[in-house]
Design an enzyme around this catalytic site. Structure first.
Site, PDB file in Angstrom:
ATOM      1  CG  ASN A 197      -8.393  -8.600   6.542  1.00 17.79           C
ATOM      2  OD1 ASN A 197      -8.448  -9.810   6.363  1.00 17.79           O
ATOM      3  ND2 ASN A 197      -7.964  -7.754   5.626  1.00 17.79           N
ATOM      4  CB  THR A 243      -0.715  -1.574   5.224  1.00 14.00           C
ATOM      5  OG1 THR A 243       0.469  -0.953   4.712  1.00 14.00           O
ATOM      6  CG2 THR A 243      -1.877  -0.610   5.134  1.00 14.00           C
ATOM      7  CG  HIS A 245      -3.926 -11.987  -0.994  1.00 13.13           C
ATOM      8  ND1 HIS A 245      -3.529 -11.966   0.322  1.00 13.13           N
ATOM      9  CD2 HIS A 245      -4.876 -11.029  -1.111  1.00 13.13           C
ATOM     10  CE1 HIS A 245      -4.215 -11.050   0.980  1.00 13.13           C
ATOM     11  NE2 HIS A 245      -5.041 -10.464   0.131  1.00 13.13           N
ATOM     12  CG  ASP A 246      -0.271  -8.578   0.339  1.00 15.85           C
ATOM     13  OD1 ASP A 246      -1.301  -9.171   0.713  1.00 15.85           O
ATOM     14  OD2 ASP A 246      -0.175  -7.326   0.337  1.00 15.85           O
ATOM     15  CB  ALA A 259      -0.927   0.000   1.212  1.00 16.61           C
ATOM     16  N   GLY A 273       6.768  -6.728   7.879  1.00 15.49           N
ATOM     17  CA  GLY A 273       7.456  -5.546   8.394  1.00 15.49           C
ATOM     18  C   GLY A 273       7.235  -5.304   9.871  1.00 15.49           C
TER      19      GLY A 273
END
Length: 494
Positions: free
Chosen positions: A298, A261, A238-239, A11, A408
């Site tokens: 999510n 993100t 898809h990441d 993103a 990350g």
């Protein structure tokens, strides 16, 4: 030495990685990074997709120079739910619309008037979020969008890049499943469901599994890049699918958090879990690698921190993420909490003010300084992770003894430690570049250098050592969790 290129579009930025596999260990080098900046035009928020492709092309050019043109394959992974439409000649019809655009507001409710919520979940197994592809497409139907009249092919974002690289139009499985347009039990698009909503079903192409070799780079592009023998492979596009493929699981019942993100909190299962209990807690069943599914939820994730930092930067307060985390560590603990998934936090905008408004509305101290706001975000994320993991334990009727944090966010030592403390479970953090690594190992599987997912994960375990965060017993965290459940989450605020 096997050389592979992974393109990971997120993103905030896109990155091109060069992976090297010697048969035992995998190493990865970031070759090129470029910004991903959405553009708002006449009230609509778009992805600048052509600029992103230029970043991909430049990254591959650099990777070709580093490798001497010896790159066996390339694969692309990106975020989910967004899509492109092509005309009958294969040309892009306009820039893809960003999932944070407001066009889907109210669309879920309108869809439910035609098809009951329970039926949609029973058919797709996907969590209900207004950003889902299904509601984006229905928004176009509801507004009689002329793009649908001239469209010939639907492609998700990584599928678009694979098409531009290889010339092949296909949708890869892991990303197709996130759209809420796919029926995992039937193994195909839910065409009758789409038809009942007026969504043209002829748009949807063949679905291919992760690890499909689509073909060589298009000749003109191969010549331009100096990559004459490079194949295009659809990884887990898809990441999160790629990130979970690279989780170095040390216990079969462990949970994972793919932290970026978004935070994707879940477990790996062999078949979709589509039951009333899963619907009640809005869990999703997304496709994985090697016949697996990702049962997950999510959570809004570090988007909250990214948007706060953007606001503070515009106000002239320059902090990098490391500095903000250091400030948070010194702030008072567990003073103010938010539900990270409150709908007000989804669109871009004045995130600090929204967080303050949430705290005021729920009768909590209002965090004023950046340190207090960042601490509020990180502690709230840790508590929401515990809530999701406890719901997973109840759904699967088994304990979850361990949490893997990849992506990350695994570099954020404070968030990892607070996750261990809040959840009362050890956290293993790393690898940070799980998405790129998962992309690379699926390519290696496609080319026959790895035989299955377990063998691929063994390579990850040999190549990257995780950091262990042991939980620290604290009655303060337990008290905060009870307050979080009873006062902060929607059920407690009713």
């Amino acid at each position: 030495m096997l050389r592979l290129a992974a393109i990971d579009l997120g993103a905030e930025s896109g990155r091109v990685f060069l992976g090297t596999f010697d048969g035992e260990r995998l190493s990865v080098e970031e070759i090129h990074r470029f910004p991903n900046v959405p553009v708002r035009v006449q009230g609509t928020l778009y992805w600048d997709i052509l600029r992103l492709f230029e970043g991909v092309r430049e990254g591959l050019l650099r990777a070709a120079r580093v490798s001497g043109g010896r790159i066996a394959s390339v694969g692309v992974d990106t975020w989910g739910v967004d899509f492109a439409l092509l005309d009958r000649q294969g040309r892009l019809i306009g820039n893809p619309v960003h999932y944070r655009d407001r066009r889907t507001e109210g669309m879920m409710e309108r869809v439910f008037q035609r098809i009951p919520r329970e039926e949609i979940y029973r058919r797709t197994g996907i969590q209900f979020m207004p950003i889902n592809t299904l509601y984006q497409l229905f928004a176009m139907v509801a507004r009689e969008d002329p793009w649908l009249e001239i469209a010939h092919t639907f492609l998700t974002i990584p599928d678009l890049f694979h098409y531009w690289l290889s010339g092949v139009k296909a949708c890869e499985f892991t990303n197709a499943t996130t759209t809420q347009c796919y029926d995992p039990l039937a193994g195909d698009w839910a065409r009758d469901l789409l038809g009942r909503l007026g969504i043209p079903t002829h748009l949807f192409p063949e679905i291919v599994p992760p690890g499909t070799i689509l073909g060589p780079l298009q000749p003109e592009l191969a010549q331009e890049l100096g990559l004459p023998e490079t194949q295009v492979v659809a990884p887990a596009s898809h990441d999160t699918g790629s990130a979970v493929a690279a989780v170095p699981f040390q216990h079969p019942d462990a949970a994972y958090i793919s932290s970026g993100t978004w935070s994707l909190v879940g477990v790996e299962v062999r078949a979709p879990v589509i039951r009333e209990e899963a619907l009640a807690d809005n869990f999703t069943n997304e496709g994985g690698v090697g016949g697996t599914f990702r049962l997950l939820k999510n959570v809004m994730g570090l988007w909250l921190l990214q948007e706060c930092r953007r606001t503070w930067t515009a106000q002239g307060q320059q902090w990098d993420y490391e500095a903000l985390v250091r400030l948070a560590e010194a702030a008072p603990p567990l003073r103010s909490l938010i539900d990270p998934d409150d709908p007000r936090f989804l669109p871009p905008g004045e995130m600090p003010a929204r967080i303050q408004a949430f705290c005021q509305e729920t009768g909590q101290p209002i965090p004023e300084e950046p340190a207090e706001i960042v601490r509020c975000i990180l502690e709230s994320l840790a508590l929401k992770y515990r809530w999701v993991i406890e719901r997973l334990e109840a759904l699967l009727a088994r304990p979850i003894p361990l949490i893997h944090v990849v992506g990350g966010g695994s570099r954020n030592a404070l968030l990892c430690q607070w996750t261990a403390d809040a959840a009362g479970r050890p956290v293993l953090a790393g690898p940070a570049e799980a998405t790129a690594l998962g992309n690379l190992i699926v390519q290696a599987m496609a080319l026959g250098h790895l035989s299955n997912l377990e063998e691929a994960r063994a390579v990850i375990r040999r190549s990257f050592a995780p950091l262990l965060y042991e939980p620290r017993a604290s009655s303060t965290w337990e008290e905060a969790y009870q307050r979080f459940v009873t006062q902060i989450l929607p059920a407690g605020r009713k």
